[in-house]
Design a protein around this motif. Structure first.
Motif, PDB file in Angstrom:
ATOM      1  N   GLN A 247     -39.938   4.673 -34.282  1.00  0.00           N
ATOM      2  CA  GLN A 247     -39.516   4.927 -35.541  1.00  0.00           C
ATOM      3  C   GLN A 247     -40.595   6.524 -35.859  1.00  0.00           C
ATOM      4  N   TYR A 248     -41.685   6.613 -35.133  1.00  0.00           N
ATOM      5  CA  TYR A 248     -42.869   7.218 -35.515  1.00  0.00           C
ATOM      6  C   TYR A 248     -42.636   8.285 -34.979  1.00  0.00           C
ATOM      7  N   THR A 249     -41.288   8.774 -34.894  1.00  0.00           N
ATOM      8  CA  THR A 249     -41.119  10.215 -34.400  1.00  0.00           C
ATOM      9  C   THR A 249     -41.495  12.066 -34.434  1.00  0.00           C
ATOM     10  N   ARG A 250     -42.141  11.356 -35.937  1.00  0.00           N
ATOM     11  CA  ARG A 250     -42.914  12.870 -36.163  1.00  0.00           C
ATOM     12  C   ARG A 250     -44.281  12.537 -35.337  1.00  0.00           C
ATOM     13  N   ALA A 251     -44.767  12.245 -34.860  1.00  0.00           N
ATOM     14  CA  ALA A 251     -45.907  11.990 -34.405  1.00  0.00           C
ATOM     15  C   ALA A 251     -45.666  11.595 -32.404  1.00  0.00           C
ATOM     16  N   VAL A 252     -45.269  11.202 -32.270  1.00  0.00           N
ATOM     17  CA  VAL A 252     -45.466  10.080 -31.072  1.00  0.00           C
ATOM     18  C   VAL A 252     -43.909  10.487 -30.108  1.00  0.00           C
ATOM     19  N   ARG A 253     -44.447  11.376 -28.747  1.00  0.00           N
ATOM     20  CA  ARG A 253     -43.721  11.784 -27.920  1.00  0.00           C
ATOM     21  C   ARG A 253     -43.585  10.753 -26.810  1.00  0.00           C
ATOM     22  N   PRO A 254     -42.372  10.600 -26.003  1.00  0.00           N
ATOM     23  CA  PRO A 254     -41.940  10.099 -24.611  1.00  0.00           C
ATOM     24  C   PRO A 254     -43.122  10.008 -23.854  1.00  0.00           C
ATOM     25  N   GLU A 255     -43.808  11.048 -23.639  1.00  0.00           N
ATOM     26  CA  GLU A 255     -45.137  10.984 -22.747  1.00  0.00           C
ATOM     27  C   GLU A 255     -46.212  11.533 -23.479  1.00  0.00           C
ATOM     28  N   GLY A 256     -46.189  10.977 -24.700  1.00  0.00           N
ATOM     29  CA  GLY A 256     -47.945  11.323 -25.296  1.00  0.00           C
ATOM     30  C   GLY A 256     -48.860  12.704 -25.048  1.00  0.00           C
TER      31      GLY A 256
ATOM     32  N   LYS B  40     -51.793  26.295 -34.888  1.00  0.00           N
ATOM     33  CA  LYS B  40     -51.925  27.505 -35.690  1.00  0.00           C
ATOM     34  C   LYS B  40     -52.096  26.865 -38.008  1.00  0.00           C
ATOM     35  N   VAL B  41     -52.265  28.363 -37.966  1.00  0.00           N
ATOM     36  CA  VAL B  41     -52.829  27.566 -38.889  1.00  0.00           C
ATOM     37  C   VAL B  41     -51.703  27.060 -39.374  1.00  0.00           C
ATOM     38  N   GLY B  42     -51.322  26.497 -40.665  1.00  0.00           N
ATOM     39  CA  GLY B  42     -50.218  25.996 -41.072  1.00  0.00           C
ATOM     40  C   GLY B  42     -49.764  24.800 -40.857  1.00  0.00           C
ATOM     41  N   ASP B  43     -50.622  24.457 -39.496  1.00  0.00           N
ATOM     42  CA  ASP B  43     -49.883  23.079 -38.435  1.00  0.00           C
ATOM     43  C   ASP B  43     -49.704  21.743 -39.073  1.00  0.00           C
ATOM     44  N   TRP B  44     -48.820  21.608 -39.049  1.00  0.00           N
ATOM     45  CA  TRP B  44     -49.801  19.737 -39.393  1.00  0.00           C
ATOM     46  C   TRP B  44     -50.278  18.482 -38.287  1.00  0.00           C
ATOM     47  N   VAL B  45     -51.669  17.913 -38.866  1.00  0.00           N
ATOM     48  CA  VAL B  45     -51.947  16.817 -37.350  1.00  0.00           C
ATOM     49  C   VAL B  45     -52.452  15.699 -38.188  1.00  0.00           C
ATOM     50  N   LEU B  46     -52.876  14.964 -36.475  1.00  0.00           N
ATOM     51  CA  LEU B  46     -53.029  13.731 -36.850  1.00  0.00           C
ATOM     52  C   LEU B  46     -54.429  13.510 -37.063  1.00  0.00           C
ATOM     53  N   VAL B  47     -55.631  13.729 -38.286  1.00  0.00           N
ATOM     54  CA  VAL B  47     -57.002  13.641 -37.920  1.00  0.00           C
ATOM     55  C   VAL B  47     -57.684  11.779 -37.665  1.00  0.00           C
ATOM     56  N   HIS B  48     -58.520  11.854 -36.428  1.00  0.00           N
ATOM     57  CA  HIS B  48     -58.398  10.127 -36.272  1.00  0.00           C
ATOM     58  C   HIS B  48     -60.441  10.558 -35.409  1.00  0.00           C
ATOM     59  N   VAL B  49     -61.161   9.915 -35.927  1.00  0.00           N
ATOM     60  CA  VAL B  49     -62.375  10.477 -35.878  1.00  0.00           C
ATOM     61  C   VAL B  49     -63.159  11.305 -35.559  1.00  0.00           C
ATOM     62  N   GLY B  50     -62.672  13.004 -36.713  1.00  0.00           N
ATOM     63  CA  GLY B  50     -63.019  13.813 -36.070  1.00  0.00           C
ATOM     64  C   GLY B  50     -62.066  15.100 -36.147  1.00  0.00           C
ATOM     65  N   PHE B  51     -61.173  13.998 -34.723  1.00  0.00           N
ATOM     66  CA  PHE B  51     -60.269  15.109 -34.147  1.00  0.00           C
ATOM     67  C   PHE B  51     -58.566  15.135 -33.637  1.00  0.00           C
ATOM     68  N   ALA B  52     -58.159  16.302 -33.952  1.00  0.00           N
ATOM     69  CA  ALA B  52     -56.921  15.940 -33.671  1.00  0.00           C
ATOM     70  C   ALA B  52     -56.212  15.753 -32.654  1.00  0.00           C
ATOM     71  N   ILE B  53     -55.113  14.100 -33.721  1.00  0.00           N
ATOM     72  CA  ILE B  53     -54.772  13.387 -32.060  1.00  0.00           C
ATOM     73  C   ILE B  53     -53.075  14.047 -31.501  1.00  0.00           C
ATOM     74  N   LYS B  55     -50.010  16.615 -33.239  1.00  0.00           N
ATOM     75  CA  LYS B  55     -49.145  17.546 -34.193  1.00  0.00           C
ATOM     76  C   LYS B  55     -47.937  16.690 -34.760  1.00  0.00           C
ATOM     77  N   ILE B  56     -47.605  16.233 -35.841  1.00  0.00           N
ATOM     78  CA  ILE B  56     -46.774  16.165 -36.997  1.00  0.00           C
ATOM     79  C   ILE B  56     -45.039  16.843 -36.967  1.00  0.00           C
ATOM     80  N   ASP B  57     -44.447  16.128 -36.663  1.00  0.00           N
ATOM     81  CA  ASP B  57     -43.635  17.478 -36.663  1.00  0.00           C
ATOM     82  C   ASP B  57     -42.598  17.665 -37.899  1.00  0.00           C
ATOM     83  N   GLU B  58     -42.646  18.322 -38.714  1.00  0.00           N
ATOM     84  CA  GLU B  58     -42.403  18.366 -39.621  1.00  0.00           C
ATOM     85  C   GLU B  58     -40.483  17.618 -39.701  1.00  0.00           C
ATOM     86  N   GLU B  59     -39.896  18.221 -39.166  1.00  0.00           N
ATOM     87  CA  GLU B  59     -38.334  17.913 -38.874  1.00  0.00           C
ATOM     88  C   GLU B  59     -38.411  16.295 -39.060  1.00  0.00           C
ATOM     89  N   GLU B  60     -39.203  15.922 -37.469  1.00  0.00           N
ATOM     90  CA  GLU B  60     -38.922  14.254 -37.038  1.00  0.00           C
ATOM     91  C   GLU B  60     -39.240  13.715 -38.557  1.00  0.00           C
TER      92      GLU B  60
END
Lengths: 373, 95
Positions: A247-256, B40-53, B55-60
Motif C-alpha cells: 500500500q505504501y508505494t510512495r516509499a517501498v520498492r520491491p528491492e528496497g 537533488k534539491v526539491g526531492d522528497w525524502v523520508l528522514v529517520h534518525v538524521g538519515f534520509a532512508i 525517496k518519496i515518489d510523488e506520483e505514487e
C-alpha cells in the motif's frame, strides 16, 4: 504537512471503513500489525473503535526497545559506569527498566548518559570529547541499522579512536518467522512494517504467502494508509489468494534500498543467536560488528556482565509482544504498570503497545466493554 | 523507533560528506543523504534518525490517494443504485 495531511482525511476514512465492513461481512479476520508505529496509529486515531468487530487487530513485536531483554539494559549501564565513558543512546531507551533500574536512574547516580537524535550525534560527541570514550548504545531494526553502519564507516574514515558501538540491532524477518512457527500463533495476515520495508524491500516478505499461506500488505503510517492496507488485506484473503501487496508505494520498492543493504553488509554480520523478550532465542536474528570493525566494538573493549535476566513475574510484555494477549489483558496494565512507573518496556517506549493503549485507548468503547465484562 | 518523517531537500550542504539541508514541516536541519543515490534539491525524502532512508515518489502518493478516492466513488455508485432500486422506506435511513 505534505504526504501527511492528505492521508488523514476523516471523510475518506469513513468511506474506507464502510468498504471494509461490506467486504468482510460474515467472516472474522485476525490481523497482526507488526510495527509498533502502526499500533500507535491505530490507537491515536481510534481505528480500533471504527473498524467492525470482526476485524481483530493483534499487536506484534515491532518495537526494538520492547524486545530487548532486561539484561541488555544492565549491560549498557555497566558500560556507562566505566571510568571516562559517555554512553549515548536514543531517548526511547532511557526509561526502560533493567534489573536494577533504568539508564535514567544510572544517570541520576552519576553515570554520564546522553540522549542523541542520530548515531552521527554520538560520533560528534566523540570528536568533541577526545579524552573520553563515547559508546553508542545502538538499537533498532533494519530501518535504523544502516544509519549506525554509515556512522561506523565515517568513524573509520576519520580515524576516530574513542568511539564505540554496543550493537543491539535486530532483524524483523527472523522474528516473524519464529512467531509463525509458534503453535499459538493464529493469524490470517499481516500489516507489513512500512519503514523497515523501505530498506529490506517488499520481496523480503515473499516467504509469508509461499511458506505459511498468509497474506501481507505493507502499509504507510497515516490512518488512511492503514485503513487502505486493511481493506487490501481483507480483499486478498477473501479472494483466497494470500500474497504480498504494497500500500505504501510512495516509499517501498520491491528491492528496497540497495545502498542501505550494501552498507549493512559491509559493517555487520549475523550473530548466531540473540535473545528477544517474549520470543526467546532466535537464530541469526541480530547484527554484530564485523571483525574489520573490531576497534569500535564495545563488546570487545569493555567487560560486560552479559547476564540473562528474566522479566519480573507480574510483567506480561512477552505475551503482549507475541500477540498472545492484548495490553489491557495484562494483570498489571494501568495499575501497577504505568508510563510513570513502568514494570515492562511495552509501557515505556513510544512504540510499545501498552503505552499506545494507555495513552489513547483506555477510554475507548471496546476497551471499556472488555474491562467491565 | 522506526518513525520516519517526510522532508524536502532544500540545499546540498556538503557533497563529500553527503550532507543535505531539509525542510521538515517548516523546520530546517542538516541530515545525511549517504544512504541514497543522487539526491537533488526539491526531492522528497523520508528522514529517520538524521538519515534520509528512501525517496518519496510523488506520483505514487497521488495514485494511492486516487485509489482511495475511487473506493469512495465505487461506494457512492453502489449506494445510488441501492437507493434507486429500493422503495421510499430505506431512503430515509442513511444519515
Amino acid at each position: 504537512m505534505r504526504f501527511i495531511d492528505e492521508f488523514r482525511d476523516s471523510e475518506l476514512a469513513k468511506v474506507v471503513v464502510r468498504e471494509i465492513e461490506r467486504l468482510s461481512q460474515g467472516r472474522r479476520f485476525r490481523i497482526m500489525e507488526i510495527c509498533g508505529g502502526h499500533t500507535h496509529t491505530i490507537y491515536r486515531y481510534g481505528l480500533h473503535d471504527v473498524l467492525p468487530t470482526n476485524i481483530e487487530l493483534v499487536h506484534g513485536p515491532g518495537c526494538p526497545v520492547c524486545v530487548l531483554p532486561m539484561g541488555k539494559i544492565d549491560d549498557a549501564i555497566s558500560i556507562a559506569k566505566h571510568e571516562g565513558v559517555i554512553l549515548a543512546t536514543f531517548g526511547d531507551m532511557m526509561r526502560v527498566p533493567g534489573s536494577e533500574g533504568s539508564l535514567i536512574d544510572a544517570q541520576a547516580e552519576g553515570a554520564d548518559i546522553r540522549m542523541v537524535y542520530s548515531p552521527l550525534d554520538a560520533l560528534k560527541l566523540a570528536q568533541q570529547n577526545p579524552d573520553r570514550k563515547v559508546v553508542f548504545f545502538a538499537i533498532g531494526f533494519e530501518t535504523t541499522a544502516p544509519s549506525t553502519a554509515v556512522t561506523l564507516l565515517q568513524a573509520k574514515k576519520l580515524g576516530i579512536k574513542n568511539f564505540f558501538v554496543f550493537c543491539n540491532h535486530v532483524l524483523v524477518v527472523p522474528a516473524i518467522k519464529a512467531l509463525l512457527d509458534a503453535p499459538e500463533t493464529q493469524l490470517d495476515g499481516f500489516i507489513g512494517p512500512g519503514h523497515v520495508t523501505t530498506v529490506i524491500g517488499s520481496r523480503a516478505w515473499e516467504f509469508i504467502p509461499r511458506d505459511y499461506g498468509k497474506g501481507m500488505v505493507v502499509s504507510g503510517f497515516e490512518p488512511l494508509d492503514m485503513l487502505q492496507a486493511i481493506y487490501l488485506l481483507v480483499k486478498q484473503l477473501i479472494e483466497g489468494k494470500p500474497r504480498v501487496d504494497v500500500q505504501y508505494t510512495r516509499a517501498v520498492r520491491p528491492e528496497g534500498n540497495l545502498k542501505a543493504k550494501e552498507v549493512m553488509e559491509r559493517v555487520f554480520e549475523l550473530r548466531e543467536t540473540f535473545e528477544w523478550r517474549g520470543l526467546g532465542w532466535i537464530e541469526r536474528s541480530a547484527f554484530k560488528l564485523r571483525p574489520e570493525f573490531a576497534e569500535f566494538d564495545a563488546e570487545l573493549h569493555f567487560e560486560i556482565p552479559n547476564r540473562q535476566v528474566s522479566d519480573p513475574k507480574v510483567c506480561q510484555c512477552g505475551a503482549v509482544l507475541r500477540g498472545a494477549i492484548l495490553p489491557w489483558e495484562c494483570k498489571v496494565f494501568g495499575t501497577a504498570c504505568t508510563p510513570e512507573h513502568p514494570i515492562g518496556a511495552c509501557m515505556v517506549s513510544s512504540e510499545g503497545a501498552c503505552a499506545a493503549v494507555y495513552q489513547y485507548g483506555r477510554f475507548s468503547r471496546k476497551v471499556r466493554e472488555l474491562l467491565h465484562r | 523507533m522506526c518513525l520516519a518523517v517526510p522532508a524536502r531537500v532544500v540545499e546540498l550542504v556538503d557533497e563529500t560528506n553527503q550532507i543535505a539541508k531539509v525542510d521538515i514541516g517548516g523546520v530546517r536541519r542538516n541530515i545525511s543523504v549517504a544512504l541514497l543515490e543522487d539526491v537533488k534539491v526539491g526531492d522528497w525524502v523520508l528522514v529517520h534518525v538524521g538519515f534520509a532512508i528512501q525517496k518519496i515518489d510523488e506520483e505514487e502518493a497521488e495514485q494511492t490517494l486516487a485509489l482511495l478516492r475511487q473506493l469512495g466513488e465505487g461506494e457512492g455508485e453502489e449506494f445510488a443504485t441501492m437507493l434507486e432500486s429500493s422503495d421510499g422506506e430505506e431512503k430515509s435511513a442513511p444519515s
